[in-house]
Design an enzyme around this catalytic site. Structure first.
Site: not given
Ligand code: CP
Length: 309
Positions: A54, A82
């Site tokens: 993503t 923080k």
């Molecule tokens: N499909 C998906 O959300 O993969 P990531 O968690 O690698 O972003």
């Protein structure tokens, strides 16, 4: 112009979603045409949870459009460590970027950010709730493979309780005609009752099963596999008991329809054996590639960028 965010696939009308998928399809066919449409624009990726596809596909999307990117890939490397709130963070990021994609372990955190933001905010996954850009990716993949959505029988298998991609996908597909769902999960990882209630209200047929076998795969157009979401379990023993509940291997796939495609949002753990990867029905790596085009189309849409002539 009204500032638009994307929290759920349902934030887009069916017409808007179809237009966005069509734009993504045109981008895929001629990406060079779009190489400068976001010159001077900046995307912030605010990831409080791990990600490969993503975050990097969002960054690739903005770079492909001629824009630039900045951001953080873990809460620890931001001032969240923080104690800074997402509301304050997005107020500040609004001074640095034109659009933001946020992933957060808490359900609703990107929504809170959107309420304090001066720039469009995209939910890049919030806890076990929603993952709308994965849904757009899934829809583009299904449309490319099957030519549309009406009348399809979709099987979803694995962790249907915590798998946020499943919840978003069912919601989005429920707006098309004549669909049926087969929900395949262990009893403890069934799809949440609010998702089933929504299917019932809309009169959309669904079956639930604990088995992934010739019977449950019969008639499927798409089998959407998911991993058991280790990070959402309170108890490691429960995760270990569940994690290999389903393994789609070549032997099992031999029982499936010849025109049934296999999707997976990835990452995969053990639920699809690597010996399936070469089968022409295995579409999950193609699906990951479509994620870039769909995010390019989404960035253009939310920034109100005109398509080049
Ligand atoms: N499909 C998906 O959300 O993969 P990531 O968690 O690698 O972003």
């Amino acid at each position: 112009m009204v500032l638009r965010h994307l929290m759920s696939p349902l934030d887009l009308t069916v017409e808007e979603m179809d237009a966005l998928l069509s734009l993504a399809g045109r981008i895929e066919k001629d990406p060079k045409k779009y190489a400068h449409v976001c010159d001077g624009k900046r995307l912030a990726t605010l990831f409080y949870e791990p990600s490969t596809r993503t975050r990097l596909s969002f960054e690739a999307a903005m770079l492909n459009l001629g824009g630039t990117v900045l951001g953080f890939s873990s809460a620890d490397s931001s001032s969240a460590a923080k104690g800074e709130s997402v509301a304050d963070t997005i107020r500040v990021i609004s001074c640095y970027a034109d659009i933001a994609a946020m992933r957060h372990p808490k359900e609703g955190a990107p929504l809170v950010a959107s309420m304090h933001s001066l720039i469009p905010v995209i939910n890049a996954g919030d806890g076990g709730h929603q993952h709308p850009t994965q849904t757009l990716t899934d829809l583009l993949t299904i449309r490319e493979l099957k030519g549309g959505f009406d009348g399809l029988t979709i099987g979803l298998c694995g962790d249907l309780k915590f798998g946020r991609t499943v919840h978003s996908l069912i919601e989005a597909l429920s707006r098309y005609d004549g669909l049926r769902f087969k929900l395949i999960s262990p009893a403890e990882l069934k799809v949440p009752s609010y998702v089933k209630a929504s299917l019932k209200t809309k009169g959309i047929p669904y079956e639930q099963s604990e088995r992934l076998d010739a019977d449950t795969m019969a008639g499927l157009d798409i089998l959407y596999m998911t991993r058991v979401q280790k990070e959402r379990f309170f108890n490691e023993d429960d995760y270990i008991r569940m994690k290999d509940f389903y393994v789609l291997d070549r032997e099992k796939l031999a029982m499936a329809p010849k025109d049934m495609y296999i999707l997976h949002p990835l990452p995969r753990v053990n639920e699809i054996s690597v010996d399936v990867d070469d089968d022409p029905r295995a579409a999950y790596f193609r699906q990951a590639r479509y994620g870039v085009y769909v995010r390019m189309a989404l960035i253009m849409t939310l920034l109100g960028i005109e398509e080049p002539a």
